[in-house]
Design a protein around this motif. Structure first.
Motif, PDB file in Angstrom:
ATOM      1  N   ALA A   1      44.648  53.545  31.962  1.00 53.09           N
ATOM      2  CA  ALA A   1      45.017  52.142  31.846  1.00 53.09           C
ATOM      3  C   ALA A   1      46.343  51.958  31.126  1.00 53.09           C
ATOM      4  CB  ALA A   1      43.913  51.386  31.122  1.00 53.09           C
ATOM      5  N   GLU A   2      46.545  52.700  30.026  1.00 50.27           N
ATOM      6  CA  GLU A   2      47.764  52.517  29.244  1.00 50.27           C
ATOM      7  C   GLU A   2      48.991  53.076  29.941  1.00 50.27           C
ATOM      8  OE1 GLU A   2      48.342  53.008  24.675  1.00 50.27           O
ATOM      9  OE2 GLU A   2      48.959  54.913  25.600  1.00 50.27           O
TER      10      GLU A   2
ATOM     11  N   ARG B   1      52.785  50.234  32.655  1.00 50.55           N
ATOM     12  CA  ARG B   1      53.939  50.147  31.770  1.00 50.55           C
ATOM     13  C   ARG B   1      54.798  48.951  32.158  1.00 50.55           C
ATOM     14  NH1 ARG B   1      52.180  51.555  27.973  1.00 50.55           N
ATOM     15  NH2 ARG B   1      54.252  51.407  27.017  1.00 50.55           N
ATOM     16  N   PRO B   2      55.523  48.373  31.210  1.00 57.39           N
ATOM     17  CA  PRO B   2      56.378  47.234  31.536  1.00 57.39           C
ATOM     18  C   PRO B   2      57.344  47.552  32.677  1.00 57.39           C
ATOM     19  CG  PRO B   2      56.195  47.478  29.157  1.00 57.39           C
ATOM     20  CD  PRO B   2      55.533  48.686  29.764  1.00 57.39           C
TER      21      PRO B   2
ATOM     22  N   ARG C   1      43.141  48.272  36.822  1.00 52.97           N
ATOM     23  CA  ARG C   1      43.196  46.917  37.390  1.00 52.97           C
ATOM     24  C   ARG C   1      43.007  45.859  36.309  1.00 52.97           C
ATOM     25  NH1 ARG C   1      43.705  47.720  42.643  1.00 52.97           N
ATOM     26  NH2 ARG C   1      42.310  49.077  43.847  1.00 52.97           N
ATOM     27  N   ALA C   2      42.121  46.118  35.351  1.00 48.01           N
ATOM     28  CA  ALA C   2      41.887  45.149  34.284  1.00 48.01           C
ATOM     29  C   ALA C   2      43.123  44.960  33.413  1.00 48.01           C
ATOM     30  CB  ALA C   2      40.705  45.586  33.425  1.00 48.01           C
ATOM     31  N   ALA C   3      43.930  46.005  33.281  1.00 50.73           N
ATOM     32  CA  ALA C   3      45.124  45.934  32.441  1.00 50.73           C
ATOM     33  C   ALA C   3      46.364  45.477  33.200  1.00 50.73           C
ATOM     34  CB  ALA C   3      45.393  47.314  31.818  1.00 50.73           C
ATOM     35  N   ALA C   4      46.299  45.483  34.522  1.00 51.34           N
ATOM     36  CA  ALA C   4      47.495  45.285  35.339  1.00 51.34           C
ATOM     37  C   ALA C   4      47.643  43.841  35.805  1.00 51.34           C
ATOM     38  CB  ALA C   4      47.431  46.201  36.562  1.00 51.34           C
ATOM     39  N   PRO C   5      48.858  43.443  36.148  1.00 46.84           N
ATOM     40  CA  PRO C   5      49.065  42.119  36.734  1.00 46.84           C
ATOM     41  C   PRO C   5      48.574  42.074  38.175  1.00 46.84           C
ATOM     42  CG  PRO C   5      51.125  43.337  36.682  1.00 46.84           C
ATOM     43  CD  PRO C   5      50.120  44.177  35.961  1.00 46.84           C
ATOM     44  N   GLU C   6      48.482  40.884  38.709  1.00 52.16           N
ATOM     45  CA  GLU C   6      48.073  40.681  40.102  1.00 52.16           C
ATOM     46  C   GLU C   6      48.994  41.447  41.047  1.00 52.16           C
ATOM     47  OE1 GLU C   6      45.616  38.899  43.046  1.00 52.16           O
ATOM     48  OE2 GLU C   6      45.466  38.739  40.857  1.00 52.16           O
ATOM     49  N   GLY C   7      48.393  42.112  42.034  1.00 52.75           N
ATOM     50  CA  GLY C   7      49.178  42.821  43.041  1.00 52.75           C
ATOM     51  C   GLY C   7      49.597  44.214  42.654  1.00 52.75           C
TER      52      GLY C   7
END
Length: 387
Positions: free
Chosen positions: A149-150, A154-155, A270-276
């Motif tokens: 997840a981490e 990443r940005p 997916r829980a940590a990530a933005p949509e798409g």
């Protein structure tokens, strides 16, 4: 087809020409390492160095607060990727118009095995594989899921590719490797990959296989192989060596263990990530295979992830089992080696891409833009430019 090139942060950081050079290949995307194993890598065009030695597996960014107080945690990189090396490289590559996806190596970490030996796979002889964390152990699984997840999200990243998200075995180049003297074959490699740590011994028991009986059966089955008897024949060879009952019990346990880890890791990303945000796995369509390209069940993994990256250096045949289960939007990326010094064939990239498309590939991955010579990159540029 959409094409991405693999890159390390140290290929880019400190080389202002690198982003433009990679973009000029004709790729739309880069798959940039965010968590990576130990390696020694050439950087043939970098203005400050020619060889980078990554002494241990590390995250190539500052690890977050989630690891505070935990025994199992990622290691920060040394001077080969100081600070937020990933973030610096990602920003430079995005500035050249390239979409950045993370490249995350998970269950492959020799330093973890050296400092926490109880986390490692243990074979039927009691030998530990320090490069191979056992994915059945609860603490190790929690570490891998959080690392996924981490490191994946990443940005600036628009997606991720998760490597080594499954079982690892014997076939790993470890320092000056001296394990090729006996041809273990596909079946023998499977037996040497079976783990007998406490978690796995309990797991075999849940599948009605006594761990002591199984370990003895593995040693008995391998004895002729050590003397030169063949051990090929795929899964039928495993059944022949081990017997159908024990073979099926081990595979049922290992497949279920790997599948649940893959589900948990993808869900955490997916829980940590933005949509798409796109989530792909480096995968092999034979579920009992082990290594960087984790063995998976194609139908299962394509119901969990957005797609797979499939090794095609030896041909495109591994794509077809995934193509049978492709849905609309599924990514089937053919991974082609374009470093001639590592056995790749950049001169045949156009033909190889066409063959991959014929087997169902929707995208290409090129290994590796930082390692390739100028001549290799010229061949890639020409192939992607088309006639």
């Amino acid at each position: 087809m959409r094409t991405s090139a693999f890159v390390y942060p140290w290929d880019v950081d400190g080389d202002p020409e690198a982003p433009g050079r990679i973009a000029a290949l004709g790729v739309e995307q880069v798959t940039l390492a965010a968590a990576y194993h130990s390696t020694r890598a050439l950087t043939p065009r970098h203005p400050r160095h020619r060889v980078v030695t990554a002494a241990h597996a590390a995250v190539l960014y500052p690890p977050g607060e989630r690891w505070d107080g935990r025994a199992l945690r990622p290691y920060a990189a040394g001077d080969w990727a100081p600070g937020d090396a990933f973030g610096e490289a990602a920003a430079a590559l995005a500035g050249a118009g390239l979409e950045v996806h993370t490249w995350v190596v998970l269950a492959h970490n020799s330093r973890l095995g050296a400092e926490h030996p109880d986390t490692s796979v243990v074979n039927a002889y009691g030998d530990r594989y320090p490069w191979a964390p056992c994915i059945a152990q609860p603490a190790t699984r929690a570490y891998l899921v959080d690392l996924a997840a981490e490191a994946a999200v990443r940005p600036g990243a628009r997606g991720t590719e998760l490597e080594s998200l499954g079982w690892y075995g014997l076939q790993h180049l470890h320092a000056h490797d001296k394990t090729g003297g006996v041809a273990l074959g596909d079946a023998g490699q499977y037996l040497m990959a079976l783990c007998f740590c406490p978690s796995c011994r309990d797991g075999y028991g849940r599948h009605e296989a006594d761990a002591g009986e199984l370990a003895a059966a593995v040693r008995d089955a391998l004895e002729p192989v050590w003397r030169g008897a063949p051990s090929d024949g795929g899964w039928a060879g495993v059944e022949k060596l081990l017997g159908e009952r024990l073979a099926h019990a081990t595979r049922a346990y290992r497949d279920a263990t790997a599948q649940s880890l893959q589900q948990d890791a993808v869900a955490a990303v997916r829980a940590a990530a933005p949509e798409g945000f796109q989530v792909l796995l480096h995968a092999d369509p034979v579920s009992y295979h082990v290594g960087a390209n984790a063995g998976v069940d194609p139908a299962h993994i394509l119901s969990v992830a957005d797609g797979v990256v499939v090794p095609c250096a030896g041909g495109t045949g591994l794509l077809a089992p995934f193509a049978e289960h492709r849905r609309e939007g599924t990514v089937l990326a053919a991974n082609l080696t374009v470093v001639s010094g590592m056995g790749g064939s950049p001169g045949t990239l156009a033909a190889d891409a066409a063959a991959a498309r014929g087997q169902g590939a929707t995208e290409l991955r090129l290994y590796h833009a930082g390692l390739a010579s100028d001549g290799d990159l010229d061949a890639v540029r020409s192939a992607l430019a088309g006639p």
